[in-house]
Design a protein around this motif. Structure first.
Motif, PDB file in Angstrom:
ATOM      1  N   VAL B  24     -71.911  25.442 -51.999  1.00  0.00           N
ATOM      2  CA  VAL B  24     -70.424  24.853 -52.125  1.00  0.00           C
ATOM      3  C   VAL B  24     -69.406  25.478 -51.457  1.00  0.00           C
ATOM      4  N   ALA B  25     -69.531  26.754 -51.608  1.00  0.00           N
ATOM      5  CA  ALA B  25     -68.693  27.825 -51.205  1.00  0.00           C
ATOM      6  C   ALA B  25     -68.510  27.848 -49.685  1.00  0.00           C
ATOM      7  N   LEU B  26     -69.511  27.787 -49.063  1.00  0.00           N
ATOM      8  CA  LEU B  26     -69.304  27.732 -47.432  1.00  0.00           C
ATOM      9  C   LEU B  26     -68.396  26.659 -46.834  1.00  0.00           C
ATOM     10  N   PRO B  27     -69.051  25.468 -47.068  1.00  0.00           N
ATOM     11  CA  PRO B  27     -68.233  24.343 -46.666  1.00  0.00           C
ATOM     12  C   PRO B  27     -66.755  24.438 -47.038  1.00  0.00           C
ATOM     13  N   LEU B  28     -66.471  24.795 -48.202  1.00  0.00           N
ATOM     14  CA  LEU B  28     -64.972  24.953 -48.865  1.00  0.00           C
ATOM     15  C   LEU B  28     -64.514  26.030 -48.161  1.00  0.00           C
ATOM     16  N   ALA B  29     -64.948  27.157 -47.547  1.00  0.00           N
ATOM     17  CA  ALA B  29     -64.521  28.303 -46.874  1.00  0.00           C
ATOM     18  C   ALA B  29     -63.987  27.683 -45.367  1.00  0.00           C
ATOM     19  N   PHE B  31     -63.735  24.503 -44.623  1.00  0.00           N
ATOM     20  CA  PHE B  31     -62.393  23.665 -44.696  1.00  0.00           C
ATOM     21  C   PHE B  31     -61.192  24.406 -44.686  1.00  0.00           C
ATOM     22  N   ALA B  32     -60.975  25.313 -45.436  1.00  0.00           N
ATOM     23  CA  ALA B  32     -59.809  26.106 -45.656  1.00  0.00           C
ATOM     24  C   ALA B  32     -59.318  26.710 -44.308  1.00  0.00           C
ATOM     25  N   LEU B  33     -60.545  27.122 -43.661  1.00  0.00           N
ATOM     26  CA  LEU B  33     -60.244  27.680 -42.130  1.00  0.00           C
ATOM     27  C   LEU B  33     -59.672  27.049 -41.427  1.00  0.00           C
ATOM     28  N   VAL B  34     -60.095  25.713 -41.180  1.00  0.00           N
ATOM     29  CA  VAL B  34     -59.681  24.838 -40.292  1.00  0.00           C
ATOM     30  C   VAL B  34     -58.385  24.292 -40.578  1.00  0.00           C
ATOM     31  N   ILE B  35     -57.977  24.171 -42.029  1.00  0.00           N
ATOM     32  CA  ILE B  35     -56.942  23.754 -42.361  1.00  0.00           C
ATOM     33  C   ILE B  35     -55.529  24.695 -41.870  1.00  0.00           C
ATOM     34  N   TRP B  36     -56.018  25.840 -42.148  1.00  0.00           N
ATOM     35  CA  TRP B  36     -55.274  27.055 -41.954  1.00  0.00           C
ATOM     36  C   TRP B  36     -55.137  27.243 -40.278  1.00  0.00           C
ATOM     37  N   GLY B  37     -56.005  26.912 -39.579  1.00  0.00           N
ATOM     38  CA  GLY B  37     -55.738  26.863 -37.923  1.00  0.00           C
ATOM     39  C   GLY B  37     -55.092  26.167 -37.686  1.00  0.00           C
ATOM     40  N   TRP B  38     -55.131  24.699 -38.254  1.00  0.00           N
ATOM     41  CA  TRP B  38     -54.467  23.561 -37.837  1.00  0.00           C
ATOM     42  C   TRP B  38     -53.045  23.814 -38.254  1.00  0.00           C
ATOM     43  N   GLU B  39     -52.654  24.327 -39.233  1.00  0.00           N
ATOM     44  CA  GLU B  39     -51.450  24.509 -39.557  1.00  0.00           C
ATOM     45  C   GLU B  39     -50.739  25.712 -38.612  1.00  0.00           C
ATOM     46  N   ARG B  40     -51.513  26.790 -38.427  1.00  0.00           N
ATOM     47  CA  ARG B  40     -50.724  27.844 -37.329  1.00  0.00           C
ATOM     48  C   ARG B  40     -50.794  27.337 -35.985  1.00  0.00           C
TER      49      ARG B  40
END
Ligand code: ATP
Ligand code: MG
Lengths: 275, 290
Positions: B24-29, B31-40
């Motif tokens: 559960v944690a790996l895909p969530l992490a 996801f968060a990383l991609v969103i963060w990168g996208w935002e940046r």
């Protein structure tokens, strides 16, 4: 379906042949749709309380004969004659059948598997509970009523299958190589179980096997069959006393019977080669 | 495998819990990383929102347009689940009929196949001509979801151990005393269907259901998109088309996110149902696909 002769006459013949006979195959031929002639002119009498073993080379039509007896398939010629009249549909309720494989329903637990024949008869679960319990304890599986088939060993599954066949208190128990896939120790134990069951239930048993020793140990009569086409070549009566135990395996009588049966079987296989 | 002996239970459970946590944690992490990168990325390069909106902006739109989007979501869900329900009724019903009668099987099955192999996108314009839009969309969802259920259930109903069927024949077929023989045959067939074929077919049916759930959503979306350019739809797919026309890209992304969330939820629900029904006896309850 039953082509030869008026059934009444054959029924009388059966009576003359063996007063205690309950069912008989009379001149049974079976030709499968693909042209294979599995049985030709098979005559077989099953007497009350007998333990008849069918012994013969692979493919000689033992399973076919058993399935015809149960009315699962119809003979091409000849008839299944019940001494008290009627045909197989009248006797279905009195027959228990054990296949070579356990043939359990994987989605149902042990108790429900044993309940199945009763359920099909319209017996309520409540009314059946006692019967299920007693059948399971007969095969020594009381503790596993709630287990699922995949949680059982091969021998345990086979015993469930036997318990299921017993649940309707059959007068005639037909078993097709029920122990073929089991190790010798388990086999011996189940052999004794079957004999005990027969004593307790008082049923007639027809038993298909490949093992000479098993047939001698269990039977009151051994029917040796030959292949192509399947027919009876020899019948050997086993007169040994009824409650048989491991001690029976060491008697000279047992050794002698094994020798005779073995010879008959070799004869049957030899005939096969000559053809 | 759900059964374990009590002795080795504790360490096994904790190891499995750890594995589950990781899954559960790996895909969530990620996801968060991609969103963060996208935002940046969007902020750093000053990408205009009508080209690529930042995740924060999409989230904002989601909240601001929620009444509209929620209504659309409900509409899409309604179409999908109604289509799926009809497909279950039709598919299982037809499969049962096919298993009871050869005549029905020979005459109907080919048409079911034709219905399946014809791409829905090609039928939907026609449906839109002959039917009110909502019915047309529902029909599309139904058509695509219908076949996997039908074919899987049919296969399942047939894949019963032959020996078990013979056993049923032996124990179940009583000679009816006053009824005609065909009625006796029918009764024993229905008994075998209920006690034997239905449970044997359950894993196959559930496999079909898993596929059909996703397909029903696709069918609904495809039909709405086909309808979108012409009419006034209200589902999520229509929102996407509409947002594209109006260059309201944040809303397009928000609708898209809801749509894929719907797909995920449908998949999880179907898997959950399948697991609940099969975990007691079917080995492949978890890994089974079709
Ligand atoms: N459904 C069937 N269709 C065609 N031929 C069959 C069918 N069932 C059995 N046979 C043929 O009938 C013959 C007898 O088969 P049967 O199964 O009765 O043999 P068997 O004595 O039980 O053999 P085994 O000891 O190997 O189980 C074989 O030659 C087999 O090929
Ligand atoms: Mg056989």
């Amino acid at each position: 379906m039953r082509a030869n002769g008026p059934p009444a006459a054959t029924a009388q013949d059966a009576g003359a042949h063996d007063a205690a006979s309950i069912v008989a195959l009379r001149g049974v031929d079976k030709v499968f749709p693909n042209g294979v002639s599995a049985l030709a002119g098979l005559d077989l009498d099953i007497g009350r309380d007998e333990f008849v073993s069918l012994l013969g080379p692979s493919g000689c039509g033992k399973s076919t004969a058993l399935r015809i007896l149960a009315g699962l398939i119809a003979p091409s010629r000849g008839a299944v004659v019940w001494t008290d009249g009627g045909d197989d549909t009248d006797h279905r309720g009195e027959i228990g059948f054990v296949f070579q494989e356990p043939t359990l329903m994987p989605w149902a637990n042990v108790a429900d598997n044993v309940y199945m024949p009763l359920r099909l008869r319209g017996v309520s679960r409540k009314a059946a509970r006692e019967t299920i319990q007693s059948c399971l304890s007969l095969v020594g599986l009381d503790a596993f009523a709630q287990a699922y088939p995949r949680e059982l060993s091969g021998g345990m599954k086979m015993r469930v299958s036997i318990a299921r066949a017993l649940s309707l208190r059959p007068k005639l128990l037909l078993m097709d190589e029920p122990f073929a896939a089991l190790d010798e120790i388990t086999r011996f134990r189940l052999n004794d179980d079957i004999l005990r069951l027969q004593r307790e239930f008082g049923c007639t048993i027809v038993f298909v096997t490949h093992s000479v020793y098993e047939s001698v140990y269990l039977s009151t009569r051994i029917v040796v069959m030959a292949a192509r086409p399947g027919r009876v070549v020899e019948e050997i009566a086993v007169a040994a006393a009824s409650p048989r135990t491991e001690a029976f395996r060491t008697t000279p009588e047992y050794a002698d019977l094994c020798r005779r049966t073995s010879a008959a079987l070799h004869g049957a296989m030899g005939q096969d080669e000559h053809l | 495998m759900t059964v374990q002996s009590p002795g080795e239970g504790a360490p096994l459970t904790s190891r499995r819990d750890a594995a589950l946590l990781l899954r559960v944690a790996l895909p969530l992490a990620l996801f968060a990383l991609v969103i963060w990168g996208w935002e940046r990325y969007v902020v750093a390069f000053g990408v205009p929102h009508y080209v690529l909106p930042a995740p924060s902006r999409i989230a904002h739109t989601m909240v601001a347009d929620w009444p509209l989007l929620f209504a659309s979501l409900l509409q899409t869900l309604k179409t999908t689940f109604l289509g799926l329900a009809l497909a279950i009724v039709g598919g299982v019903g037809l499969a049962v009929l096919l298993s009871l009668s050869r005549v029905v099987e020979y005459s109907l099955y080919p048409y079911a196949v034709v219905l399946q192999v014809t791409p829905v996108v090609a039928i939907s314009p026609l449906l839109l001509i002959y039917m009110p839009q909502e019915t047309a969309v529902l029909t599309c969802a139904w058509i695509v979801a219908f076949f996997p259920i039908l074919s899987n259930t049919t296969l399942g109903l047939r894949s019963v151990d032959r020996n078990l069927l013979e056993l049923f024949e032996l124990y179940g077929s009583t000679k009816p005393r006053c009824a005609p023989p065909w009625l006796g045959r029918l009764i024993s067939r229905v008994k075998a269907l209920w006690y034997l074929r239905a449970p044997a077919a359950l894993p196959y049916f559930l496999g079909g259901l898993k596929i059909a759930g996703g397909l029903a959503l696709i069918g609904a979306v495809v039909a709405e998109i086909a309808a979108g350019s012409a009419g006034a739809g209200s589902g999520l797919a229509y929102r996407i088309i509409e947002s594209q026309f109006r260059l309201n890209i944040p809303r397009l992304f928000a609708a898209l996110a809801l749509l894929s969330l719907t797909g995920v939820v449908i998949f999880l629900v179907m898997s959950g149902i399948s697991h609940l029904l099969l975990r007691r006896w079917h080995e492949s309850a978890l890994s089974k696909e079709s």
